[in-house]
Design an enzyme around this catalytic site. Structure first.
Site, mmCIF file in Angstrom:
data_model
loop_
_atom_site.group_PDB
_atom_site.id
_atom_site.type_symbol
_atom_site.label_atom_id
_atom_site.label_comp_id
_atom_site.label_asym_id
_atom_site.label_seq_id
_atom_site.Cartn_x
_atom_site.Cartn_y
_atom_site.Cartn_z
ATOM 1 C CG ASP A 172 -40.399 -1.130 19.286
ATOM 2 O OD1 ASP A 172 -40.534 -2.238 18.730
ATOM 3 O OD2 ASP A 172 -40.613 -0.743 20.485
ATOM 4 C CD GLU A 175 -42.930 -3.300 15.887
ATOM 5 O OE1 GLU A 175 -43.300 -4.246 16.463
ATOM 6 O OE2 GLU A 175 -42.719 -2.292 16.630
#
Length: 583
Positions: free
Chosen positions: A227, A302
């Site tokens: 993330d 990401e």
């Protein structure tokens, strides 16, 4: 009138993407994202959980994906739906226990599915033991140095240390009250105040995350989706920055720069995104994963990074294996733009020896079956409400099926978001009182947020909660129309979106399209995307998407092996994609 190609079989002189002969599983894998809150509820409390996921894994074996990615299930106060982690080595009781994670891993592996878990390294929860210790220890302590604490500006220190804004709205700084009750230092949170950013210049932070990697690898996970992979390192001195970065973009022309219409501002100009120091972190993580041998355990970034030449740096041979291709996700439904983003993406990925990793939907963006229901170039908002212009649902689904068929015909990896195999639309009429995304709160409702794409999945049309769990409780309300998209309404039904996805995945695997070379096919009009895939298993396969108003003739002798919708007397209608073997 039917438009025909003047030279439908003419190819580019050479492929712009060479065939991939590396047999590593991840280079062409199709990976399915499960958002645990919304997949399946085993105990009737309205919240999805790990036992619910385990009980429904056969659906994914039936679908034909290679792996699953689980959004966070760690111990968390759920201020940002689990992306605020209080304990990286345990399961939140809402989702089960560590034994349930072990059972899920075992069952997935029995079914031939690999399991990737989310890792959230940019920030923790403010309820993490380290942050609590930092608050108790006070200014200048080693405990505070694990995070980014600074004295305030102004005579009384009552102004934030710099002018940075939070992605979720408002200031990126929050002032603490010290143990003696006086106003104290400020801490950085690029997202919600309950998500303090780690200090990645601290050796203890780096060692801790390598330990977390090993904890889950030892339990059998096959990789990690990272993330905010581009956000860990901040520029020394934390200088002011006069732009607010919108990680998800606000228009569906986010990839317009591929045609040199708009020159993107390189993301590394921001003092908190895409700093070069992140790459050494991922090189150290790659060494940890490689030490587990084969089959490879993987890292997927990401990373909302521009331009593509910087994005692919995350996938150099000694760093991550994959990075989401967000340029492709953001490209409008315009043939010229799609061709340009595909060509540029593959060329950039090829430059570092990596596959491109395609994606159209996830838990942070409006579902593509809804996005594509608007005219190309429509301002794309962070969330859609009942008072907003509503999409053309039928057109959106037709285009979504065509876009997915195009995507799965491209070489490289691909990620699917739960429910897209059902053609599930965004929930666009949710009453505001149900919204839970912190963006909605921190912007005073100016941005509705991401709840619309996170609504629980419909499994059975005539069951309470559409079969989400044993009760009628769901943590977000399901639109009534979701019943028509339920799994039991589509499984085994010819022409359904579920069966289209099954056909695409099976045919993609059979033909080896994920490892094929790719070339542009000349001779078609500007509103057609025409590509030729070629490989040892596939032979020559035409991937053709018609975005124009008139049906398109296929080359003589073309044998259609998959199509996103019905053909018209063998011709490809508007908003339809076909795969056809060429003689």
């Amino acid at each position: 009138m039917t438009r025909t190609a003047s030279h439908p079989a003419v190819r580019a002189a050479a492929p712009f993407h060479p065939a991939d002969h590396d047999d590593a599983w991840w280079r062409s894998a199709v990976i399915y994202q499960i958002y645990p809150r919304s997949w399946a509820d085993s105990d009737g409390d309205g919240m999805g959980d790990l036992p619910g996921i385990t009980a429904r894994l056969e659906h994914l074996q039936y679908l034909g994906v290679d792996a699953i990615w689980l959004s966070p299930f760690y111990t968390s106060p759920q201020a940002d739906a689990g992306y605020d982690v209080a304990d990286y080595r345990d399961v939140d009781p809402r989702f089960g226990a560590l034994a349930d994670a072990d059972a899920l891993l075992a069952r997935a592996h029995e079914l031939g599915l690999k399991v990737i878990v989310d890792l959230v390294p940019n920030h923790s929860s403010d309820e993490h033991a380290w942050f609590r210790a930092a608050l108790a220890a006070g200014p200048g302590s080693p405990e505070r140095d694990r995070y980014i604490f600074r004295d305030g500006r102004g005579p009384a220190g009552d102004e934030p240390p710099n002018n940075w804004d939070s992605v979720f709205g408002g200031s990126a700084w929050t002032r603490v009250t010290e143990a003696d009750g006086t106003p104290g230092q400020w801490y950085l949170h690029l997202f919600d105040p309950k998500q303090p950013d780690f200090n990645w210049d601290h050796d203890e932070v780096r060692a801790e995350f390598e330990s977390v990697l090993r904890f889950w690898l030892d339990r059998g996970v096959d990789g990690f989706r990272v993330d905010v992979a581009h956000g860990l390192v901040k520029q020394p001195g934390l200088p002011d920055w006069h732009n607010r970065t919108h990680m998800l973009g606000e228009t569906d022309e986010a990839a317009a720069h591929v045609l040199d219409k708009v020159k993107p501002q390189p993301t590394n100009l921001s003092p908190y995104w895409d700093q070069d120091g992140v790459h050494e972190i991922y090189r150290s993580w790659r060494r940890v994963l490689d030490s587990y041998g084969t089959p490879a355990r993987i890292l997927c970034a990401e990373a909302w990074v521009e331009p593509q030449e910087r994005a692919v740096l995350y996938t150099r041979p000694d760093e991550m294996h994959q990075a989401f291709n967000f340029d492709f996700l953001g490209t409008p439904w315009v043939a010229e733009d799609l061709v340009a983003v595909i060509e540029r993406s593959l060329e950039a990925a090829d430059s570092v020896g990596a596959p491109s990793t395609w994606v159209l939907s996830n838990h942070d963006v409006v579902r593509h079956a809804t996005r594509l229901g608007y005219a190309p170039g429509t301002k794309r908002k962070n969330g859609i409400g009942a008072d907003d212009p509503q999409p053309d649902r039928a057109r959106g689904l037709q285009r979504a099926r065509a876009a997915t068929t195009l995507m799965l015909g491209l070489p490289g990896g691909a990620y699917l978001y739960q429910g897209e195999e059902l053609g599930l639309p965004e929930s666009t009429t949710m009453p505001d009182e149900f919204r839970q995304d912190p963006t909605f709160v921190r912007t005073g409702g100016e941005e509705l947020g991401r709840d619309g794409c996170r609504v629980p999945i419909p499994w059975t049309k005539d069951a309470p909660g559409f079969g989400f769990g044993p009760s009628d409780r769901t943590w977000l309300p399901q639109p009534e129309v979701y019943g028509d998209y339920a799994v039991d309404q589509q499984r085994g039904v010819a022409g359904s979106t579920l069966e289209l996805y099954r056909t695409l995945l099976a045919t993609r695997a059979e033909l080896g399209l994920g490892r094929a070379s790719l070339a542009l096919v000349e001779g078609y009009a500007a509103d057609v995307v025409a590509l030729e895939a070629a490989g040892p298993e596939s032979g020559r396969v035409l991937v053709l998407a018609n975005l124009g108003d008139e049906a398109v003739e296929l080359p003589a002798g073309a044998d259609v092996v998959a199509a996103s919708g019905p053909l018209a007397d063998g011709r490809v209608p508007t908003d339809t994609t076909v795969w056809a073997r060429l003689a």
